[in-house]
Write an enzyme that holds these catalytic residues in place. Structure first.
Site, PDB file in Angstrom:
ATOM      1  N   ASP A 137      27.699 -47.508  -7.734  1.00 53.24           N
ATOM      2  CA  ASP A 137      27.046 -48.488  -6.863  1.00 53.24           C
ATOM      3  C   ASP A 137      27.521 -48.437  -5.413  1.00 53.24           C
ATOM      4  O   ASP A 137      26.811 -48.895  -4.516  1.00 53.24           O
ATOM      5  CB  ASP A 137      27.241 -49.900  -7.422  1.00 53.24           C
ATOM      6  N   TYR A 190      21.920 -56.069 -11.465  1.00 55.57           N
ATOM      7  CA  TYR A 190      23.221 -56.739 -11.491  1.00 55.57           C
ATOM      8  C   TYR A 190      23.551 -57.383 -10.146  1.00 55.57           C
ATOM      9  O   TYR A 190      23.209 -56.862  -9.083  1.00 55.57           O
ATOM     10  CB  TYR A 190      24.329 -55.748 -11.848  1.00 55.57           C
TER      11      TYR A 190
END
Length: 669
Positions: free
Chosen positions: A300, A384
């Site tokens: 990420d 998320y």
């Protein structure tokens, strides 16, 4: 003469505009309409220069660029000096793929919906309204596919809402996989592995879908009538003897510099603890071997630039109390700067008891309330949401707590429990996965020369058996510290059987008992990856295979999986740095702590997850001569009330922490 701007002050929109103009003027042979600026941010000056900075003379402000020339699919790195108005560094970077800019994600969805093969795949599944279809972009990774070599790719997975505000993850369109060429801004191929029924039941969580709320929740207000106890000058924060600088960049998000603590022996001096502290990478591997899900693993930070996905935080929701916000400046893929308002939140929190003791003989009690300073940002990366909360305590402790929320990645499922996931709703599975975060901690404990020890506790029974002299009743156990002499030694994992932790100590300063001053890294919850060691993701995320790495400081060794993990074949980060086997004794050392969250999904995690917590603590070990929080004053209890009931069973609500309005232990309630 006014002091010069500190070299680590946050970058501004004006600085980016100027730097882009300088770059375009000097490197004018490019078709900038077809150039993607993957990264633009402050080029941090060399550490030695920052440590020597007094404010008398300025340090040059420089801006770093990573750019892609899409006409010839070449990648370049540039450093632009604002003071000199020139490009001072220019490098062609072969065989790398920079991180994916969020502008590229947006282009993917627009293009895919127009492709005839995609329209056909949706039609097979009875999906006609493509405005309700969402293409979830995932980094492509590397799997040795010959036809993908040399291309800048992204994988798209599909969901289809029932209406515009519907939770898309309740309706995964299984077996359709889009592979998109970002250099050419076109579909490379679409894989259709066969029609699977799309789950039709909606599962929503937004306020408009909740029919009834709890009615027994009373207001909870946080007030500081005299204001906060911290001060902010530029990006310099001072609070309760702590001092540090707040930084931010599109890749790492929140970065701290020059963390120190006021010297009790010389209050004009700040004792150094850490020069730089940040999250340097993360990876999220999924455990389902199905063709759609087996290639789901996201870096990420290094693939997506988590900092650029920072939320603009909302008072009273994301942050509560007396808040100070820091804005963050990033840039879009064309080099145009934008500001994320309220990207970083800072506030104080009450944290229960700081210390307490009651003398049972005299019934005299002394106690203090604990307060902590919270500095945080929240990034939403796809499904998320990650909150990164750094805490500074009055006893010298630093803590990182990552808060995981958002929506789990889903797949259609039959009535039976899926092998690689959990039923979270009828016909819907949440896929088993893990999250690994690696923190880069550039320690400078009372100076730049430090050592690192591993501390293990063990029973003495192996060398002094139960009943023998020295261990007559079998109770003997002790802690033993072992020096990690080089980078080969300093590749370690947690061991709960030995209560293992690690400590970084000064090579220069000793405390009042003659021991070196230091801090320890105390592990919390942790796990190791479940992947096969030969799996492609394992080779790209070697940093996750150890819980602790220690390397000798190098200016350009910043990221857990290397500078360019996107579509990488091999991890070029800390695991590669450590192969140099450099000496660590009495050196400037960097500690890398990796911690993992193992997620076997529950029905309670859907349709939106209650926060999960993972992190670690750094605590002073001999850094202070005794408890540093003895001088914390007793709290004025103000409007604290006690709900103790009287003889008639009625809560009297008396103020000041006890039933009769008094207490023998001021400040404890």
């Amino acid at each position: 003469m006014a002091p010069s701007l500190h070299p680590l002050e946050l970058i501004t929109e004006d600085e980016i505009i100027r730097a882009v103009a300088i770059l375009k003027e000097e490197k004018n042979s490019f078709n900038y309409a077809n150039v993607t600026f993957s990264e633009i941010g402050l080029q941090e000056p060399p550490k030695k220069d920052v440590l020597a900075f007094t404010g008398e003379f300025p340090l040059a402000r420089c801006v770093r660029f990573i750019m892609i020339d899409n006409d010839n699919m070449k990648v370049y790195k540039a450093i632009v000096s604002l003071k000199g108005s020139k490009v001072i560094s220019w490098d062609y970077l072969p065989n790398v793929q920079p991180l994916i800019h969020f502008d590229e994600f947006k282009a993917l969805e627009e293009s895919v919906k127009k492709h005839p093969d995609f329209i056909e795949a949706m039609t097979k599944r009875g999906i006609e309204d493509l405005s309700l279809v969402c293409i979830e972009p995932w980094s492509a990774g590397y799997y040795g596919d010959v036809d993908e070599e040399g291309k800048r790719l992204c994988r798209g997975l599909v969901c289809a809402r029932k209406f515009p505000d519907d939770n898309l993850y309740a309706h995964p369109v299984e077996n359709v996989q889009v592979i998109f060429d970002m250099n050419k801004n076109e579909v490379f191929k679409i894989n259709d592995f066969g029609v699977v029924e799309v789950p039709q039941e909606s599962h929503n969580f937004a306020a408009e879908f909740i029919k009834e709320y709890r009615k027994d929740l009373k207001p909870l207000e946080i007030t500081q009538p005299e204001g906060p106890s911290f001060s902010v000058t530029g990006n310099l924060v001072e609070w309760q003897k702590w001092s540090f600088r707040v930084g931010f960049n599109a890749r790492e998000g929140l970065v701290f510099h020059q963390i120190g603590y006021k010297d009790d022996k010389d209050p004009s001096r700040i004792r150094s603890i850490l020069y730089r502290m940040s999250i340097a990478e993360m990876v999220v591997p999924y455990g389902d071997p199905h063709p759609i899900h087996s290639k789901k693993n996201a870096f990420d930070f290094g693939e997506y630039a988590a900092g650029a996905f920072a939320n603009s935080l909302v008072l009273g929701c994301d942050c509560k109390g007396y808040i100070h916000y820091f804005d963050a400046v990033c840039a879009d893929s064309k080099g145009v700067p934008f500001t994320i308002k309220n990207a970083v939140c800072m506030h104080e929190e009450d944290y229960g008891i700081l210390w307490k003791h009651t003398d049972f003989r005299t019934q005299k009690c002394d106690s203090r309330r604990s307060r902590r300073l919270v500095v945080s940002f929240i990034a939403t990366v796809g499904n998320y949401d990650y909150g990164f909360f750094w805490y500074f305590y009055q006893d010298g402790t630093i803590q990182l707590e990552v808060k995981l929320t958002g929506i789990v990645s889903t797949a259609p499922s039959g009535a039976e429990t899926p092998e690689y996931g959990s039923l979270i709703a009828p016909g819907l599975s949440g896929i088993i996965h893990q999250h690994f975060f690696i923190a880069r901690l550039d320690f400078d404990i009372d100076g730049t020369t430090n050592k690192v020890f591993e501390v293990n506790s063990s029973s003495d029974s192996a060398v002094k058996p139960f009943g023998t002299p020295g261990n007559l009743v079998g109770n003997a156990f002790k802690a033993t510290a072992t020096l990690l002499k080089n980078e080969t030694d300093a590749q370690r994992t947690c061991d709960i059987y030995k209560a293992r932790y690690w400590k970084v100590v000064s090579s220069e300063r000793k405390n009042f008992v003659g021991e070196p001053t230091g801090f320890k890294i105390a592990p919390g919850e942790n796990v190791l990856p479940m992947w096969d060691p030969e799996a492609p993701v394992a080779k790209r995320a070697q940093f996750a295979t150890k819980h602790l790495w220690v390397t000798k400081y190098e200016e350009d060794e910043l990221y857990g999986a290397g500078d360019f993990p996107n579509q990488s074949k091999q991890d070029t980060g800390v695991a590669e740095y450590a192969k140099k086997a450099r000496n660590l004794e009495d050196e400037d050392v960097v500690v890398w702590y990796n911690f993992g969250h193992h997620h076997v999904v529950r029905p309670e995690d859907f349709p939106v997850m209650p926060v999960g917590y993972i992190g670690f603590v750094m605590k002073p070990v001999g850094f202070f001569d005794g408890n540093p929080a003895l001088d914390v004053p007793q709290e004025n209890l103000g409007k604290s009330k006690c709900t103790k009931r009287d003889d008639n069973g009625i809560a009297n609500g008396k103020e000041n922490g006890s039933a009769n309005g008094t207490t023998n232990c001021p400040g404890c309630c």
